[in-house]
Design a protein around this motif. Sequence first.
Motif, PDB file in Angstrom:
ATOM      1  N   ARG A 289       0.818  -1.214   0.000  1.00 58.06           N
ATOM      2  CA  ARG A 289       0.000   0.000   0.000  1.00 58.06           C
ATOM      3  C   ARG A 289       0.854   1.268   0.000  1.00 58.06           C
ATOM      4  O   ARG A 289       0.353   2.355   0.292  1.00 58.06           O
ATOM      5  N   SER A 290       2.120   1.135  -0.300  1.00 58.72           N
ATOM      6  CA  SER A 290       3.000   2.306  -0.317  1.00 58.72           C
ATOM      7  C   SER A 290       3.728   2.395  -1.647  1.00 58.72           C
ATOM      8  O   SER A 290       3.540   1.551  -2.529  1.00 58.72           O
ATOM      9  N   TYR A 291       4.560   3.388  -1.779  1.00 56.76           N
ATOM     10  CA  TYR A 291       5.346   3.555  -3.003  1.00 56.76           C
ATOM     11  C   TYR A 291       6.733   4.044  -2.622  1.00 56.76           C
ATOM     12  O   TYR A 291       6.963   4.527  -1.502  1.00 56.76           O
ATOM     13  N   SER A 292       7.675   3.891  -3.529  1.00 58.22           N
ATOM     14  CA  SER A 292       9.053   4.288  -3.267  1.00 58.22           C
ATOM     15  C   SER A 292       9.772   4.492  -4.600  1.00 58.22           C
ATOM     16  O   SER A 292       9.222   4.188  -5.668  1.00 58.22           O
ATOM     17  N   ARG A 293      10.995   5.000  -4.513  1.00 57.58           N
ATOM     18  CA  ARG A 293      11.846   5.112  -5.704  1.00 57.58           C
ATOM     19  C   ARG A 293      13.272   4.771  -5.299  1.00 57.58           C
ATOM     20  O   ARG A 293      13.813   5.381  -4.376  1.00 57.58           O
ATOM     21  N   THR A 294      13.867   3.794  -5.965  1.00 59.39           N
ATOM     22  CA  THR A 294      15.225   3.354  -5.654  1.00 59.39           C
ATOM     23  C   THR A 294      16.188   3.890  -6.704  1.00 59.39           C
ATOM     24  O   THR A 294      15.945   3.759  -7.908  1.00 59.39           O
ATOM     25  N   ASP A 295      17.280   4.491  -6.230  1.00 57.04           N
ATOM     26  CA  ASP A 295      18.289   5.072  -7.111  1.00 57.04           C
ATOM     27  C   ASP A 295      19.481   4.134  -7.233  1.00 57.04           C
ATOM     28  O   ASP A 295      19.937   3.551  -6.246  1.00 57.04           O
ATOM     29  N   PHE A 296      19.986   4.004  -8.457  1.00 53.61           N
ATOM     30  CA  PHE A 296      21.119   3.140  -8.751  1.00 53.61           C
ATOM     31  C   PHE A 296      22.192   3.931  -9.496  1.00 53.61           C
ATOM     32  O   PHE A 296      21.874   4.837 -10.283  1.00 53.61           O
ATOM     33  N   ARG A 297      23.444   3.569  -9.261  1.00 52.50           N
ATOM     34  CA  ARG A 297      24.532   4.063 -10.090  1.00 52.50           C
ATOM     35  C   ARG A 297      25.455   2.887 -10.367  1.00 52.50           C
ATOM     36  O   ARG A 297      25.674   2.032  -9.486  1.00 52.50           O
ATOM     37  N   CYS A 298      25.999   2.835 -11.584  1.00 55.17           N
ATOM     38  CA  CYS A 298      26.822   1.704 -11.986  1.00 55.17           C
ATOM     39  C   CYS A 298      28.299   1.976 -11.731  1.00 55.17           C
ATOM     40  O   CYS A 298      28.768   3.114 -11.836  1.00 55.17           O
ATOM     41  N   ASP A 299      29.022   0.909 -11.414  1.00 51.38           N
ATOM     42  CA  ASP A 299      30.460   1.036 -11.232  1.00 51.38           C
ATOM     43  C   ASP A 299      31.165   1.004 -12.588  1.00 51.38           C
ATOM     44  O   ASP A 299      30.510   1.002 -13.645  1.00 51.38           O
ATOM     45  N   ALA A 300      32.487   0.959 -12.571  1.00 49.81           N
ATOM     46  CA  ALA A 300      33.262   1.008 -13.815  1.00 49.81           C
ATOM     47  C   ALA A 300      32.995  -0.198 -14.712  1.00 49.81           C
ATOM     48  O   ALA A 300      33.205  -0.138 -15.928  1.00 49.81           O
ATOM     49  N   ASP A 301      32.525  -1.305 -14.125  1.00 53.61           N
ATOM     50  CA  ASP A 301      32.221  -2.510 -14.906  1.00 53.61           C
ATOM     51  C   ASP A 301      30.768  -2.562 -15.358  1.00 53.61           C
ATOM     52  O   ASP A 301      30.342  -3.562 -15.959  1.00 53.61           O
ATOM     53  N   GLY A 302      30.012  -1.511 -15.055  1.00 51.33           N
ATOM     54  CA  GLY A 302      28.609  -1.482 -15.463  1.00 51.33           C
ATOM     55  C   GLY A 302      27.663  -2.197 -14.526  1.00 51.33           C
ATOM     56  O   GLY A 302      26.481  -2.374 -14.853  1.00 51.33           O
ATOM     57  N   GLU A 303      28.154  -2.567 -13.329  1.00 51.83           N
ATOM     58  CA  GLU A 303      27.302  -3.242 -12.358  1.00 51.83           C
ATOM     59  C   GLU A 303      26.525  -2.212 -11.539  1.00 51.83           C
ATOM     60  O   GLU A 303      27.122  -1.299 -10.962  1.00 51.83           O
ATOM     61  N   PRO A 304      25.201  -2.353 -11.451  1.00 54.29           N
ATOM     62  CA  PRO A 304      24.403  -1.370 -10.698  1.00 54.29           C
ATOM     63  C   PRO A 304      24.517  -1.571  -9.199  1.00 54.29           C
ATOM     64  O   PRO A 304      24.502  -2.695  -8.700  1.00 54.29           O
ATOM     65  N   MET A 305      24.642  -0.456  -8.481  1.00 50.39           N
ATOM     66  CA  MET A 305      24.681  -0.459  -7.024  1.00 50.39           C
ATOM     67  C   MET A 305      23.481   0.322  -6.492  1.00 50.39           C
ATOM     68  O   MET A 305      23.145   1.387  -7.023  1.00 50.39           O
ATOM     69  N   CYS A 306      22.850  -0.181  -5.442  1.00 53.08           N
ATOM     70  CA  CYS A 306      21.736   0.538  -4.810  1.00 53.08           C
ATOM     71  C   CYS A 306      22.304   1.687  -3.980  1.00 53.08           C
ATOM     72  O   CYS A 306      23.095   1.452  -3.066  1.00 53.08           O
ATOM     73  N   ILE A 307      21.923   2.893  -4.297  1.00 52.55           N
ATOM     74  CA  ILE A 307      22.426   4.074  -3.594  1.00 52.55           C
ATOM     75  C   ILE A 307      21.496   4.471  -2.452  1.00 52.55           C
ATOM     76  O   ILE A 307      21.927   4.727  -1.338  1.00 52.55           O
ATOM     77  N   GLU A 308      20.206   4.551  -2.741  1.00 55.24           N
ATOM     78  CA  GLU A 308      19.254   4.901  -1.687  1.00 55.24           C
ATOM     79  C   GLU A 308      17.836   4.596  -2.128  1.00 55.24           C
ATOM     80  O   GLU A 308      17.570   4.397  -3.321  1.00 55.24           O
ATOM     81  N   VAL A 309      16.930   4.561  -1.157  1.00 54.65           N
ATOM     82  CA  VAL A 309      15.505   4.358  -1.412  1.00 54.65           C
ATOM     83  C   VAL A 309      14.760   5.566  -0.865  1.00 54.65           C
ATOM     84  O   VAL A 309      14.946   5.949   0.300  1.00 54.65           O
TER      85      VAL A 309
END
Length: 345
Positions: A289-309
């Motif tokens: 019943r809620s909503y959110s937005r998760t931000d990602f940034r990729c490292d030098a190899d193109g792997e996504p990392m979770c930065i924040e919600v």
Amino acid sequence: MRIVILCGGESPERDVSSASGRAVAAALLERGHEVVLVDPAASEPVLAGPLRPGDAVAAFAVPEEPPVLADQGAWRRRMHAALTGGPVLELLRGADVVFLALHGGWGEDGHVQALLEMAGVRFTGAGSAACAAAWHKGRAQAVLGAAGLPVVRRVLWGPAEREVPKAVRELVEQGPVVVKPAADGSSVSVHRVGTEEELERAAADVAERGLEFLVEPFLPGREFTVAVVGGRALPVVEIELTTPLFDYAAKYQPGAVRELCPAPVDEAFAARLQELALAAHGALGFGARSYSRTDFRCDADGEPMCIEVNALPGLTATSLLPLAAAGAGWSYPELTQRILDLVEG
């Protein structure tokens, strides 16, 4: 429905929230609801209303710089008083639903949600526990990492530490880092640090603001964000930067960056980001019943990392959640209605 929209508030995101509140008010009027727009931190908290379908709502343009916080103490006193007694609390109790268009500070760290829960008032978005879990970036990343999501190494830097911590210097020696408040939003006071001079400027900001800061490696790859509404992950948005960081000015000034939805990535990568966003949503206690937005940034190899919600992502005309909703085929008024419908279950 009779809806009270809370916006403004006491945080550095006060202006962003004011813009979100007015945009939400216009959208809900278009959907046929009755609306009262309230800034609980203002000296005159009722900004407009009751408004009925057909009434106009004045827009609010977000300034290039966040508000000066010299009056934050007064904002907080007014906000606490308004939400715990008097005519504003009566307005909230008389509403069918309270729509939270607050961002940052008490509006997003669980304070407001806890007060509304104790008052028996229904509101949009996550409850106080999930908001508190997501708000502190260091603790949130620890939870996400424990749940198996990809996160980067991080160091917390408190204002009581008069010298730059050894662990921070070690991170900087390994390459550029990002220094940002551990509990703040809209990329206020975010620094990219790669030199001793830049580190000293960041240290001055840590001391001046009196906040705990988070230091993590600068990730040079692409930047993405994924919104979750209820149990559905919306299309992936890519943020193409013209500057090293997606800072406050870039977020809220039209044309400062390119935001692409759907992101130009292959289906497998997009599906992976959506799965990670759903996992982050659940790991921090955000329910259906809620909503959110998760931000990602990729490292030098193109792997996504979770930065924040983000527990209450921006709802201005240039915000990322409305863009993702448009990518899913939802108009802005439909997005606000869907958020409202989550309360009904």
